[in-house]
Design an enzyme around this catalytic site. Structure first.
Site, PDB file in Angstrom:
ATOM      1  N   GLU A 165       0.824  -1.217   0.000  1.00  0.00           N
ATOM      2  CA  GLU A 165       0.000   0.000   0.000  1.00  0.00           C
ATOM      3  C   GLU A 165       0.853   1.260   0.000  1.00  0.00           C
ATOM      4  O   GLU A 165       0.450   2.284  -0.540  1.00  0.00           O
ATOM      5  CB  GLU A 165      -0.954   0.016   1.197  1.00  0.00           C
ATOM      6  CG  GLU A 165      -2.108  -0.981   1.074  1.00  0.00           C
ATOM      7  CD  GLU A 165      -1.775  -2.338   1.659  1.00  0.00           C
ATOM      8  OE1 GLU A 165      -0.592  -2.573   2.014  1.00  0.00           O
ATOM      9  OE2 GLU A 165      -2.694  -3.181   1.768  1.00  0.00           O
ATOM     10  N   PHE A 210     -12.050  -7.461  13.681  1.00  0.00           N
ATOM     11  CA  PHE A 210     -10.898  -7.855  12.873  1.00  0.00           C
ATOM     12  C   PHE A 210     -10.569  -6.761  11.853  1.00  0.00           C
ATOM     13  O   PHE A 210     -11.429  -6.303  11.114  1.00  0.00           O
ATOM     14  CB  PHE A 210     -11.198  -9.175  12.155  1.00  0.00           C
ATOM     15  CG  PHE A 210     -10.055  -9.618  11.264  1.00  0.00           C
ATOM     16  CD1 PHE A 210      -8.822  -9.939  11.824  1.00  0.00           C
ATOM     17  CD2 PHE A 210     -10.212  -9.688   9.891  1.00  0.00           C
ATOM     18  CE1 PHE A 210      -7.764 -10.329  11.016  1.00  0.00           C
ATOM     19  CE2 PHE A 210      -9.155 -10.078   9.071  1.00  0.00           C
ATOM     20  CZ  PHE A 210      -7.929 -10.398   9.642  1.00  0.00           C
ATOM     21  N   MET A 224      23.651   9.920   3.041  1.00  0.00           N
ATOM     22  CA  MET A 224      23.425  11.222   3.658  1.00  0.00           C
ATOM     23  C   MET A 224      23.669  11.174   5.163  1.00  0.00           C
ATOM     24  O   MET A 224      24.180  12.121   5.757  1.00  0.00           O
ATOM     25  CB  MET A 224      22.005  11.706   3.357  1.00  0.00           C
ATOM     26  CG  MET A 224      21.750  13.135   3.791  1.00  0.00           C
ATOM     27  SD  MET A 224      22.944  14.293   3.107  1.00  0.00           S
ATOM     28  CE  MET A 224      22.073  14.851   1.657  1.00  0.00           C
TER      29      MET A 224
HETATM   30  C1  TPP Z   1      11.922   6.388   5.778  1.00  0.00           C
HETATM   31  C2  TPP Z   1      13.167   7.105   6.152  1.00  0.00           C
HETATM   32  N1  TPP Z   1      13.991   6.587   7.089  1.00  0.00           N
HETATM   33  C3  TPP Z   1      15.134   7.221   7.421  1.00  0.00           C
HETATM   34  C4  TPP Z   1      15.464   8.403   6.831  1.00  0.00           C
HETATM   35  C5  TPP Z   1      16.742   9.138   7.229  1.00  0.00           C
HETATM   36  N2  TPP Z   1      17.654   9.208   6.097  1.00  0.00           N
HETATM   37  C6  TPP Z   1      17.758  10.298   5.304  1.00  0.00           C
HETATM   38  S1  TPP Z   1      18.834  10.085   4.061  1.00  0.00           S
HETATM   39  C7  TPP Z   1      19.236   8.540   4.560  1.00  0.00           C
HETATM   40  C8  TPP Z   1      20.261   7.733   3.828  1.00  0.00           C
HETATM   41  C9  TPP Z   1      19.839   7.328   2.493  1.00  0.00           C
HETATM   42  O1  TPP Z   1      20.733   6.385   2.016  1.00  0.00           O
HETATM   43  P1  TPP Z   1      20.647   5.888   0.520  1.00  0.00           P
HETATM   44  O2  TPP Z   1      19.272   5.491   0.191  1.00  0.00           O
HETATM   45  O3  TPP Z   1      21.683   4.850   0.292  1.00  0.00           O
HETATM   46  O4  TPP Z   1      20.945   7.194  -0.303  1.00  0.00           O
HETATM   47  P2  TPP Z   1      22.245   8.112  -0.354  1.00  0.00           P
HETATM   48  O5  TPP Z   1      22.104   9.159   0.702  1.00  0.00           O
HETATM   49  O6  TPP Z   1      23.429   7.237  -0.116  1.00  0.00           O
HETATM   50  O7  TPP Z   1      22.202   8.678  -1.707  1.00  0.00           O
HETATM   51  C10 TPP Z   1      18.511   8.207   5.699  1.00  0.00           C
HETATM   52  C11 TPP Z   1      18.642   6.926   6.423  1.00  0.00           C
HETATM   53  C12 TPP Z   1      14.555   8.918   5.885  1.00  0.00           C
HETATM   54  N3  TPP Z   1      14.756  10.082   5.286  1.00  0.00           N
HETATM   55  N4  TPP Z   1      13.440   8.241   5.551  1.00  0.00           N
END
Ligand code: TPP
Lengths: 186, 565
Positions: free
Chosen positions: B54, B116, B479
């Site tokens: 979903e 439920f 990030m």
């Molecule tokens: C659902 C969710 N959980 C945690 C975060 C915190 N968060 C922001 S950026 C990030 C890292 C993302 O890693 P990746 O998908 O490998 O992308 P990159 O930054 O390496 O391009 C996280 C964990 C978020 N924004 N959304």
């Protein structure tokens, strides 16, 4: 900015769940609602919420706008105490014996403009309306003779302004409705 | 109007047709089965997209809405079906995306009994939706649907939830449909106040260093052309918020780039130097403003917005022009004197050059070392069609994509701005491809984010929307790793990822793919990505410790800008 008591009045359509919608806006900002009264307003189908809360004007303005943003809210206003006439009602229950044994109680009732709404063998119920402070002060006095129960209502308020803001708003909305209907007939 | 006697579920679908709905994203279950059953009879007029979760359905509907401008429609069952769309609702609420989410609910006699798959859907969704309403009788369905679409679309758009009990879906009703044109308690378009228009024009006419902040309101109000006329007439340079980027697509000379934490240097520095700051359909998000105590203190501020609750929510303003910007911008433009601010406009150049040398050039044209994120994005952007839609996930991939992908057409960006929802990218890109099949949809995602909704590759397998998926694999939750490197003494707590073979997963879904490790293979792989008909998954192994620069650390101001060189 200084925190003072604000009275917020909210006019809504008569729909389920509005209290919840309004309450979460206070919760998000960690604002404690001091008192809340909900009732039908003088206008048919429109409900009125009267809420008191201690806060800064800055924050209250934001909260009021966010309340008004909810779809089923017609209008919300905020007032300081000097802009409104307001009251609360309180009920005090004392043992009938103390009433009979202590003539001071009668004097108190006169001074506070309170009245007895019911007496029976066991207890007397006293009612008074006034500001929160006066209500508290009567409680403190009566409690010297042991108050069995004490309740107070939330605040009700009317404005001192000569402008009826809600009626004006509704009239404006009615014009808009007619315009919208005409626009789609075209 | 004549009424017809039909079931509530059929009334719902007829009402959707009245609202010109041709696609629904959803997932069936016990409390919505009647609606899906009715949908079976309408399958020639309403396309149903069965996502694999979903959350996928709601993000796909968001992607669909972003490119089409029409509400995305979602069908889910009660209980877990409904709770799975909450993230999407919150995302759509923050990003003003129109959605109509129809959730099945247990039969009305069971409500409140912990039946439920009963959850208090209205209660849970209220804080994250524009309107949420429970329908308990079939008779209410046409009214509720009409109202739902009106609310989702009009004014500042947003997500709406209808929680429809099973008995309301089953029961017979006399159906007539009347579109909603007016709600007494909801004024979607505030009346333009002429005094505010005059005050705004006077401030702008008197400005020596005007600067505009362009937000998504311009896109939602379809005021892209009005904005250009406004900026051009008074020679006003502008910066855009993340969601405002496509408002001035295709290299408009007065558009000086992105605002905010990872925005361009010029727009951020000039926010602190301008004398009149003109915010247009944007909401002064903290990722744009940084520390409010020092934000644009030198400037007079004008705020154009449709939503009264946005005025002075974060920033005190001198003039507020409340209205749809489509109306207010031309009204103010009419009163503007033609002006030239040549020196001021040219003064951005110095910052552009500095950023080019210190950040952009080494990021997009590295000569040695591992492949960089910016390099991939730049190359994809150069090879992408002019009508391309950029979709992103969240994190470094998102910031890099928005910095380096050149948006060239209207409604060309699908990204999660306000909520920053990892896992948004893939399903939202699918929804965008379904909503705009003639456009080329390029998705940049991280190795972390794609795994949050990777099951939606199944949706691609089944419906074959063309999504060019580019995974920028840095083997990290990049990030967060960046913040750990900068602010947490390189303690990489829970950010190192062990990843599967992504092209192999794509292959299992029948989606062609490829992995690139070396710079030499990159251009050819991107050519293959575009040459392949339909979807393609390109995994690129990029620099593990890549950083998004420039960066203004959270809660600070442009004086604290880090170039990282
Ligand atoms: C659902 C969710 N959980 C945690 C975060 C915190 N968060 C922001 S950026 C990030 C890292 C993302 O890693 P990746 O998908 O490998 O992308 P990159 O930054 O390496 O391009 C996280 C964990 C978020 N924004 N959304």
């Amino acid at each position: 900015m200084e925190k003072i008591v604000y009275t917020i009045t909210v006019y809504t359509e008569n729909m389920v769940g509005l209290l919840n919608q309004i309450a979460i806006i206070f919760t998000r900002r960690h604002l404690n609602i001091e008192s809340l009264t909900v009732s039908k307003s003088s206008l048919p189908g429109i409900h009125k919420f009267t809420i008191t809360v201690e806060s800064t004007e800055d924050l209250i303005i934001k909260v009021v706008r966010q309340i008004e943003k909810r779809i089923d809210v017609l209008k919300a206003f905020h007032y300081t105490d000097d802009e409104i006439i307001f009251d609360e009602v309180a009920l005090y229950k004392i043992p009938t014996d103390s009433l009979l044994d202590n003539p001071e109680i009668e004097t108190l009732m006169r001074t506070y403009n309170a009245r007895i709404v019911e007496v029976n063998r066991n207890f007397a119920a006293i009612e008074m309306s006034g500001s929160a402070d006066v209500i508290q002060s009567l409680f403190d006095e009566l409690n010297k003779f042991k108050v069995l129960q004490f309740v107070r209502s939330g605040r009700v308020a009317i404005t001192r302004s000569t402008q009826e803001r809600l009626s004006n708003f509704l009239a404006e909305m009615e014009e808009k409705r007619i315009k919208a209907m005409k626009a789609c007939e075209k | 109007m004549e009424s017809i006697r039909i079931k509530g579920a059929e009334a719902l679908l007829r009402a959707l047709l009245e609202e010109k709905v041709d696609t629904v994203f959803g997932y069936p279950g016990g409390s919505i089965i009647t609606v899906f059953d009715a949908l079976y009879s309408f399958r020639d007029s309403i396309r149903q997209i069965l996502t694999r979760h979903e959350q996928g359905a709601v993000h796909a509907a968001q992607g669909f809405a972003r490119v089409t401008g029409e509400p995305g429609v979602v069908f889910v069952t009660s209980g877990p079906g409904a709770t799975n769309v909450i993230t999407g609702l919150a995302d759509a609420m923050l990003d003003s995306t129109p959605l109509v989410v129809i959730a099945g609910q247990v039969s009305s006699p069971l409500l409140g009994s912990d039946a439920f798959q009963e959850t208090d859907v209205v209660g849970i969704s209220l804080p994250v939706s524009k309107w949420s309403y429970q329908v308990r009788t079939a008779a209410e369905i046409p009214w509720a649907v009409a109202r739902a679409f009106y609310i989702a679309r009009e004014g500042r758009p947003g997500p709406v939830v209808l929680d429809i009990t099973k008995d309301a879906q089953n029961e017979m009703t006399d159906y007539v449909y009347e579109k909603c044109q007016f709600i007494r308690s909801y004024q979607p378009n505030p009346d333009l106040d002429q005094t505010a228009v005059e005050e705004a024009a006077a401030l702008i006419n008197g400005a020596k260093r005007p600067f505009a902040l362009v937000g998504q309101g311009v896109i939602l109000g379809e005021a892209e052309e009005a904005l250009k006329a406004f900026l051009t007439k008074a020679d006003i340079p502008a910066g855009a918020t993340l969601l405002g980027l496509p408002a001035v697509a295709g290299g408009f000379p007065l558009m000086k780039g992105m605002l905010g934490m990872h925005g361009n240097v010029g727009p951020n520095r000039k926010t602190a130097e301008c004398d009149v700051l003109i915010a247009i359909g944007m909401r002064f998000d903290d990722r744009v403003t940084g520390d409010l105590k020092t934000y644009a203190k030198q400037a007079k501020i004008i705020h154009f917005d449709i939503d009264p609750a946005e005025i002075e929510k974060n920033v005190k303003v001198d003039v507020a022009v409340l209205a749809n910007v489509k109306e207010s911008l031309p009204a103010v433009t009419a009163l503007l004197k033609e002006a030239s601010h040549k020196d001021w406009v040219d003064s951005f150049k110095e910052h552009e050059d500095e950023e080019w040398q210190r950040v952009i050039e080494p990021e997009i044209h590295p000569t040695a070392g591992p492949i960089t994120m910016g390099e991939v994005i730049n190359m994809v952007s150069e090879k992408a069609a002019a009508n391309a839609v950029l979709a992103t996930d969240v994190g470094q991939n998102q910031m890099m994509a928005c910095r380096y992908f050149k948006l060239q057409s209207n409604r060309s960006l699908v990204t999660s701005g306000g909520l920053g929802t990892m896992g948004f990218g893939l399903p939202a890109a699918i929804g965008a491809a379904i909503g705009a099949p003639e456009r080329e949809v390029c998705l940049f995602t991280g190795d972390g984010g794609i795994q949050m909704t990777i099951q939606e590759l199944g949706t691609i397998m089944e419906y074959k929307p063309a999504v060019k998926i580019i995974i920028l694999n840095n083997k990290f939750l990049g990030m967060v790793r960046q913040w750990q490197e900068l602010f947490f003494r390189e303690r990489y707590s829970s950010t190192i990822l062990q990843n599967p073979d992504f092209p192999m997963i794509a292959a299992a879904y029948g989606i062609p793919g490829r992995k690139v490790v070396k710079r030499e293979g990159l251009a050819e792989a991107i050519d293959e990505l575009f040459a392949t008909k339909g979807s393609f998954l390109l995994e690129v192994e990029v620099e593990e410790n890549g950083m998004v620069y420039p960066m203004i650390p959270a809660g600070t101001n442009v004086d604290n800008l880090i170039f990282g060189d």
